[in-house]
Design a protein around this motif. Structure first.
Motif, PDB file in Angstrom:
ATOM      1  N   PHE A  73      37.867 -23.667 -27.677  1.00 34.83           N
ATOM      2  CA  PHE A  73      36.551 -23.103 -27.986  1.00 34.83           C
ATOM      3  C   PHE A  73      35.459 -24.153 -27.796  1.00 34.83           C
ATOM      4  O   PHE A  73      34.465 -23.918 -27.117  1.00 34.83           O
ATOM      5  CB  PHE A  73      36.545 -22.573 -29.422  1.00 34.83           C
ATOM      6  CG  PHE A  73      35.191 -22.194 -29.939  1.00 34.83           C
ATOM      7  CD1 PHE A  73      34.476 -21.157 -29.369  1.00 34.83           C
ATOM      8  CD2 PHE A  73      34.620 -22.891 -30.989  1.00 34.83           C
ATOM      9  CE1 PHE A  73      33.212 -20.801 -29.843  1.00 34.83           C
ATOM     10  CE2 PHE A  73      33.368 -22.549 -31.467  1.00 34.83           C
ATOM     11  CZ  PHE A  73      32.665 -21.507 -30.888  1.00 34.83           C
ATOM     12  N   ARG A  74      35.653 -25.327 -28.361  1.00 29.17           N
ATOM     13  CA  ARG A  74      34.646 -26.397 -28.240  1.00 29.17           C
ATOM     14  C   ARG A  74      34.470 -26.851 -26.789  1.00 29.17           C
ATOM     15  O   ARG A  74      33.391 -27.269 -26.396  1.00 29.17           O
ATOM     16  CB  ARG A  74      34.992 -27.561 -29.148  1.00 29.17           C
ATOM     17  CG  ARG A  74      34.858 -27.203 -30.620  1.00 29.17           C
ATOM     18  CD  ARG A  74      35.064 -28.379 -31.541  1.00 29.17           C
ATOM     19  NE  ARG A  74      35.039 -27.986 -32.924  1.00 29.17           N
ATOM     20  CZ  ARG A  74      33.944 -27.728 -33.627  1.00 29.17           C
ATOM     21  NH1 ARG A  74      32.769 -27.828 -33.061  1.00 29.17           N
ATOM     22  NH2 ARG A  74      34.013 -27.365 -34.892  1.00 29.17           N
ATOM     23  N   SER A  75      35.523 -26.738 -25.997  1.00 28.29           N
ATOM     24  CA  SER A  75      35.431 -27.156 -24.594  1.00 28.29           C
ATOM     25  C   SER A  75      34.578 -26.189 -23.764  1.00 28.29           C
ATOM     26  O   SER A  75      34.254 -26.494 -22.615  1.00 28.29           O
ATOM     27  CB  SER A  75      36.829 -27.278 -23.974  1.00 28.29           C
ATOM     28  OG  SER A  75      37.374 -25.998 -23.680  1.00 28.29           O
ATOM     29  N   GLN A  76      34.221 -25.058 -24.331  1.00 32.78           N
ATOM     30  CA  GLN A  76      33.411 -24.074 -23.622  1.00 32.78           C
ATOM     31  C   GLN A  76      31.925 -24.439 -23.624  1.00 32.78           C
ATOM     32  O   GLN A  76      31.110 -23.753 -23.020  1.00 32.78           O
ATOM     33  CB  GLN A  76      33.581 -22.679 -24.244  1.00 32.78           C
ATOM     34  CG  GLN A  76      35.010 -22.178 -24.290  1.00 32.78           C
ATOM     35  CD  GLN A  76      35.661 -22.119 -22.929  1.00 32.78           C
ATOM     36  OE1 GLN A  76      35.116 -21.534 -21.997  1.00 32.78           O
ATOM     37  NE2 GLN A  76      36.822 -22.743 -22.795  1.00 32.78           N
ATOM     38  N   PHE A  77      31.586 -25.530 -24.306  1.00 28.16           N
ATOM     39  CA  PHE A  77      30.184 -25.923 -24.466  1.00 28.16           C
ATOM     40  C   PHE A  77      29.938 -27.333 -23.964  1.00 28.16           C
ATOM     41  O   PHE A  77      30.811 -28.194 -24.044  1.00 28.16           O
ATOM     42  CB  PHE A  77      29.776 -25.843 -25.947  1.00 28.16           C
ATOM     43  CG  PHE A  77      29.865 -24.456 -26.505  1.00 28.16           C
ATOM     44  CD1 PHE A  77      28.766 -23.615 -26.472  1.00 28.16           C
ATOM     45  CD2 PHE A  77      31.048 -23.974 -27.039  1.00 28.16           C
ATOM     46  CE1 PHE A  77      28.847 -22.322 -26.966  1.00 28.16           C
ATOM     47  CE2 PHE A  77      31.140 -22.690 -27.528  1.00 28.16           C
ATOM     48  CZ  PHE A  77      30.032 -21.861 -27.490  1.00 28.16           C
ATOM     49  N   VAL A  78      28.735 -27.549 -23.470  1.00 33.05           N
ATOM     50  CA  VAL A  78      28.224 -28.883 -23.168  1.00 33.05           C
ATOM     51  C   VAL A  78      27.041 -29.031 -24.112  1.00 33.05           C
ATOM     52  O   VAL A  78      26.022 -28.360 -23.958  1.00 33.05           O
ATOM     53  CB  VAL A  78      27.771 -29.020 -21.698  1.00 33.05           C
ATOM     54  CG1 VAL A  78      27.142 -30.378 -21.465  1.00 33.05           C
ATOM     55  CG2 VAL A  78      28.927 -28.771 -20.755  1.00 33.05           C
ATOM     56  N   GLY A  79      27.206 -29.866 -25.119  1.00 32.60           N
ATOM     57  CA  GLY A  79      26.198 -29.911 -26.177  1.00 32.60           C
ATOM     58  C   GLY A  79      26.227 -28.567 -26.885  1.00 32.60           C
ATOM     59  O   GLY A  79      27.268 -28.117 -27.339  1.00 32.60           O
TER      60      GLY A  79
ATOM     61  N   GLU B 166      25.057 -25.847 -25.228  1.00 29.42           N
ATOM     62  CA  GLU B 166      24.939 -24.886 -24.137  1.00 29.42           C
ATOM     63  C   GLU B 166      26.313 -24.412 -23.679  1.00 29.42           C
ATOM     64  O   GLU B 166      27.219 -25.223 -23.471  1.00 29.42           O
ATOM     65  CB  GLU B 166      24.200 -25.509 -22.943  1.00 29.42           C
ATOM     66  CG  GLU B 166      22.756 -25.856 -23.228  1.00 29.42           C
ATOM     67  CD  GLU B 166      21.901 -24.620 -23.492  1.00 29.42           C
ATOM     68  OE1 GLU B 166      22.062 -23.621 -22.757  1.00 29.42           O
ATOM     69  OE2 GLU B 166      21.088 -24.667 -24.438  1.00 29.42           O
ATOM     70  N   LEU B 167      26.448 -23.101 -23.504  1.00 31.07           N
ATOM     71  CA  LEU B 167      27.685 -22.525 -22.998  1.00 31.07           C
ATOM     72  C   LEU B 167      27.868 -22.939 -21.546  1.00 31.07           C
ATOM     73  O   LEU B 167      26.946 -22.832 -20.743  1.00 31.07           O
ATOM     74  CB  LEU B 167      27.625 -20.990 -23.099  1.00 31.07           C
ATOM     75  CG  LEU B 167      28.858 -20.216 -22.664  1.00 31.07           C
ATOM     76  CD1 LEU B 167      30.046 -20.545 -23.571  1.00 31.07           C
ATOM     77  CD2 LEU B 167      28.566 -18.719 -22.709  1.00 31.07           C
ATOM     78  N   LYS B 168      29.065 -23.439 -21.218  1.00 33.59           N
ATOM     79  CA  LYS B 168      29.363 -23.817 -19.837  1.00 33.59           C
ATOM     80  C   LYS B 168      29.332 -22.576 -18.953  1.00 33.59           C
ATOM     81  O   LYS B 168      29.719 -21.488 -19.380  1.00 33.59           O
ATOM     82  CB  LYS B 168      30.757 -24.439 -19.721  1.00 33.59           C
ATOM     83  CG  LYS B 168      30.874 -25.842 -20.201  1.00 33.59           C
ATOM     84  CD  LYS B 168      32.297 -26.327 -19.948  1.00 33.59           C
ATOM     85  CE  LYS B 168      32.533 -27.713 -20.464  1.00 33.59           C
ATOM     86  NZ  LYS B 168      33.937 -28.120 -20.270  1.00 33.59           N
ATOM     87  N   LYS B 169      28.904 -22.749 -17.727  1.00 38.64           N
ATOM     88  CA  LYS B 169      28.946 -21.674 -16.747  1.00 38.64           C
ATOM     89  C   LYS B 169      30.393 -21.499 -16.304  1.00 38.64           C
ATOM     90  O   LYS B 169      31.152 -22.450 -16.230  1.00 38.64           O
ATOM     91  CB  LYS B 169      28.077 -22.004 -15.539  1.00 38.64           C
ATOM     92  CG  LYS B 169      26.621 -22.201 -15.867  1.00 38.64           C
ATOM     93  CD  LYS B 169      25.945 -20.878 -16.072  1.00 38.64           C
ATOM     94  CE  LYS B 169      24.453 -21.094 -16.279  1.00 38.64           C
ATOM     95  NZ  LYS B 169      23.869 -20.126 -17.134  1.00 38.64           N
TER      96      LYS B 169
END
Length: 154
Positions: free
Chosen positions: A99-105, A107-110
């Motif tokens: 779940f946490r890897s889905q974000f950069v800061g 912002e949701l990763k594309k």
């Protein structure tokens, strides 16, 4: 699962306990909307519910737990304990990290457009391909559509 009535009851109770009138919540939601919400006549978005909860100085997770506990006819503590057990299992399965890897800061990763890949099926197709099976055989063995096997084959 509609929680309109449960949210109505929770907002009424929290607002009464906190001695907050409609006017004090006007910066978050229109007075008429609060009235309709408390009568169970309107739904509310999750974002707006969190804003309203914060304005009432009540944790939004606790508010949702109250609502779910009423819907399930159980004590709120039982609802929270079940949620804690689900979170622990999710964490143990690597879900929290994923779940946490889905974000950069914040912002949701594309992600690529289209349907996300099923990594287990993709791995199974690659493994069976390496063993020499044809696409048709793999589709039959895994119970997948030939088009799905073809996509993972590539």
């Amino acid at each position: 699962m509609s929680l309109k009535n449960e949210i109505a009851g929770a907002i009424r109770a929290i607002r009464t306990i906190r001695d907050v009138d409609y006017g004090e919540l006007a910066d978050v939601i229109a007075k008429s909307s609060i009235g309709n919400l408390e009568q169970g006549r309107h739904s509310i978005t999750l974002e707006k519910l969190i804003e309203l909860s914060n304005s009432l100085q009540f944790d939004p997770v606790a508010l949702l737990a109250l609502c779910v506990s009423i819907q399930n006819d159980e004590p709120a503590d039982a609802t929270i304990e079940r949620a804690k057990a689900q979170l622990a299992l999710f964490r143990a399965e690597g879900g929290e990290e994923l779940f946490r890897s889905q974000f950069v800061g914040n912002e949701l990763k594309k992600r690529p457009p289209g349907k996300p890949r099923n990594s287990k099926n993709a791995a199974a197709v690659r493994e069976l391909k390496a063993s020499g099976m044809s696409q048709a055989e793999i589709a039959h063995t895994l119970g997948l559509a030939k088009s799905t096997v073809h996509r993972y084959w590539q």
